[in-house]
Design an enzyme around this catalytic site. Structure first.
Site, mmCIF file in Angstrom:
data_model
loop_
_atom_site.group_PDB
_atom_site.id
_atom_site.type_symbol
_atom_site.label_atom_id
_atom_site.label_comp_id
_atom_site.label_asym_id
_atom_site.label_seq_id
_atom_site.Cartn_x
_atom_site.Cartn_y
_atom_site.Cartn_z
ATOM 1 N N ALA A 137 75.432 0.102 -32.502
ATOM 2 C CA ALA A 137 75.290 -0.898 -33.572
ATOM 3 C C ALA A 137 76.575 -1.709 -33.755
ATOM 4 O O ALA A 137 77.593 -1.442 -33.109
ATOM 5 C CB ALA A 137 74.911 -0.199 -34.867
ATOM 6 N N HIS A 138 76.523 -2.668 -34.656
ATOM 7 C CA HIS A 138 77.661 -3.570 -34.859
ATOM 8 C C HIS A 138 78.894 -2.844 -35.399
ATOM 9 O O HIS A 138 78.792 -1.903 -36.144
ATOM 10 C CB HIS A 138 77.288 -4.764 -35.739
ATOM 11 C CG HIS A 138 76.762 -4.443 -37.092
ATOM 12 N ND1 HIS A 138 76.292 -5.408 -37.929
ATOM 13 C CD2 HIS A 138 76.601 -3.277 -37.759
ATOM 14 C CE1 HIS A 138 75.887 -4.850 -39.043
ATOM 15 N NE2 HIS A 138 76.061 -3.566 -38.970
ATOM 16 N N ASN A 139 80.055 -3.304 -34.912
ATOM 17 C CA ASN A 139 81.360 -2.831 -35.392
ATOM 18 C C ASN A 139 81.722 -1.429 -34.924
ATOM 19 O O ASN A 139 82.765 -0.897 -35.314
ATOM 20 C CB ASN A 139 81.453 -2.874 -36.920
ATOM 21 C CG ASN A 139 81.061 -4.222 -37.496
ATOM 22 O OD1 ASN A 139 81.130 -5.229 -36.809
ATOM 23 N ND2 ASN A 139 80.635 -4.253 -38.738
#
Lengths: 341, 341, 341
Positions: free
Chosen positions: A250-252
């Site tokens: 997922a993001h980050n």
């Protein structure tokens, strides 16, 4: 600041205009007509950036921020610097989302969709690069020497891929800076939107995802895996890390060096995986957790807490493996006994 | 009746011919030479349709059906209307499958495979639609204003997509009617065959999947997710629902409005997810279960029962979250005690 | 011996040269200048092949091998035939990897990447074959009568697909021999690299994956599923087996006839699934385990042991279903009691 190679900002906006967009009241010793040029996290924002604060974990960053303005809830006013311009709303994350959407209205349209040719004239392909039939290479892409782009793969605008790399057939790479000797297997999706929404009565408001995917040297990514780009920070995969098929990042998320992620693993947003971590197949890691260097996670586990350096965790929820197996043994014994009764 | 835009029926067949195809005996006060034109569920079948009955849950529908004929097992004869034509076989589902295959022999061939050009001449693209290189748009496709079709995406015959929508690179959409502001990320697969088979000694017999995928306004679907079309009924995704990467939605699933499905979730066939449901990552929902409005399911859970409105369930098998955590605490205590012994 | 239709070997190499590549000492009554032409498993290696031994489970094969040479650790010297040439290193698997890489340096480049046209001139398409727009067919591909290749699908060099088969839109098939009536849904990835690495201080060394994927008659593979090719042995899917969406099958897995694998299942490397096995959604099977004919695995289970013929297992770790449900009941009772206290 979002990477201007990937994201075109419009503006600047007057602070008063942004306040109007999100129906905010302006607080603080500030000029409502000052110009705001960009969004940025509290830690890195400068005087022409607007940031937001809605999570106590970032209280220190909020108090020290050099941002020009900040979207906050009423209960955060007192903790702010006197001279920090505040846009006060009920839901700061939603307010941030609306402002980011105003500043970056064209994310999708700029993403190689308007080009006419399969290989854009502004793409730079190093010596020995092979592009198979049907592959699409967007504007300003840079691909290093001897890299191979598989049939029907798609490389989005301004992506950079190092030398001796392979992008598999039908894979896609967007908003990404990849180093050398990277292998991306067929159908992998690098750089799609992170799953970022501000929930609200009238529906979930999409938050512009303004970060990138940074991929280190020698990284391998399996077939049909998905690695979302960051929401503002970047998603990063360290040198030598290998990722199996159908894995979700997922993001980050930050992944260190030489990690091993077995098939169908899922890593939630903003988790930190340090160097040499091994995660067994079908396991998941919750958002914002940290797995220390050399940690190991058994297959099919659900990690809901940090894991110390070098520890081995198993189970859902995941716990130290000795504890897990002791619990399994205890339950087995009790179940046998209860039958004997 | 299957949507004739997507499925071409052949026939009609005489009832006697269908009986022969499935080696059935004909029962009931009926004309064996009457013409049957189509298949349909018991609830909606008319006098020229044939249906099937093999699940007690549909007993009421069976007794009231206005179908022209019905495939049943011998033990269901007595419950039928006197004037309902019955084709009696050992395995009614297999019988239905064979009849549906006879009526719809060309499902795959009609699915845009024979066209010569990337954008079929009969496709209607609204103003401002952008089609990136390599994208393939089948016959009779309709795409609303300002929608973007990514590089190497594929839109199957007769699909309808509303305005202001995005189909990501390499994604594919078939047998689908989508409303406005829909975002389908890279590599998502909308409208593939559901997993429907009639098992049998000589192998699993594929059941033609004759439904569609209906997608509401503002729906977002993540990268490499898969949403199968219905088997006869449709698979439906309500307005404002957001679906993360690598999610599997099986045939006939009904999802309400403003739901959130996190990455790697799997929803089995014919499950019903009401409005505002949130399902954590890597969780699964068994077939034919209903999750009430506002229900929440923790990550990595396995839902094997209905969930009441607003309840939060966790675990595999999933249970009310208080119960789950109490069980975890109990087990932990017992395991500690057993070590102390 | 790796299938020469898919893999081009270079060489031969003198044994002394291979020893130098992996910094090995040569042991045994052998000629260091003898020529080695290929890699092969202990069981099938001949006098011009080199093999490796690093797993006690293969002790018998090691003692009987007719290989020309073998990479081993020092503690395995004494168990070898006197006249077997040994290359002695600390990590035999890593040694094997380096030698296989020297013998097969061009795996990726040969994989249809250099062709100019969408359908290679040397491909043989049977009567009635339809190839949709954007599909790419590599050199020496053979496709049987009436098969359909979907838009933007990719068929790699030398792949063979039987008659009456379908490759879905955007799917890819490499290093694969498939029989008749095979259906591969959109986005499935057949024949990608297995997840094979020799770990080491300076990073994980990729082991060339020199096997194929063999697919039987009537097999169906769901959307975005991934089936890796073997590492040397083949990955095999038996006649009539049906595989749902987003399923992962690792290298060297053997699946029997008429099995059913529900969505999001993952099968780890070298597992053996006998005929008529049913595996519920989101379940995983650990590497090298065997599931007996007719075994059934409940949804969301984690199989860490062999399963006897016809048995039903549930849970993570998976156990006989009666035992699982008894444990669940026991835990529920104990948790209730502990609250009553």
């Amino acid at each position: 600041m979002p990477d201007p190679r990937f994201f075109s900002v419009v503006g600047p906006f007057r602070l008063s205009a942004l306040a109007e967009i999100i129906s905010a009241e302006i607080h603080g010793a500030c000029d409502p007509e000052c110009l705001i040029e960009d969004v940025a996290p509290l830690q890195s924002a400068g005087p022409k950036d607007i940031s937001f604060f809605d999570n106590k974990a970032y209280q220190a960053a909020y108090q020290k921020t050099t941002a020009g303005a900040c979207v906050v809830a009423a209960n955060a006013i007192s903790a702010a610097r006197d001279d920090l311009a505040l846009l006060v709303v009920e839901d700061p994350y939603r307010g941030y989302a609306l402002i980011a959407r105003a500043l970056y209205p064209n994310i999708d349209a700029t993403n190689n969709l308007s080009q006419k040719d399969n290989i854009d004239a502004t793409a730079e392909l190093g010596p020995g690069v092979m592009v198979a039939p049907g592959a699409v290479i967007g504007p300003r892409v840079v691909i290093g020497a001897n890299s191979l782009i598989g049939a029907n793969a798609v490389i989005g605008a301004a992506v950079k891929i190092g030398k001796d790399s392979i992008v598999g057939v039908g894979a896609s790479v967007h908003y990404c800076i990849a180093q050398d000797r990277v292998r991306i297997a067929a159908g992998a999706r690098i750089g799609e939107d992170g799953f970022g929404y501000a929930p609200g009565a009238e529906g979930h408001l999409k938050v512009p995802q303004l970060g990138r995917v940074l991929i280190g040297n020698g990284v391998e990514i399996g077939a049909n895996s998905t690695i979302d780009r960051g929401s503002g920070p970047d998603t990063t995969i360290g040198d030598g890390t290998i990722i199996d098929n159908l894995v979700q990042i997922a993001h980050n998320v930050q992944i260190g060096r030489n990690c091993i992620l077995v098939a169908q693993v899922g890593i939630s947003g903003s988790a930190i995986i340090r160097d040499n971590v091994v995660i067994g197949g079908q396991s998941g890691v919750a958002g914002h957790k940290t797995l220390g260097a050399g940690a190991r996670v058994g297959a099919k586990s659900g990690v809901m807490s940090d894991i110390p350096e070098g520890a081995t965790y198993v189970g859902a929820p995941a716990m130290p493996q000795r504890l897990f197996w002791r619990q399994m043994a205890t339950l087995k014994k009790l179940a046998t006994k209860s039958t004997d009764d």
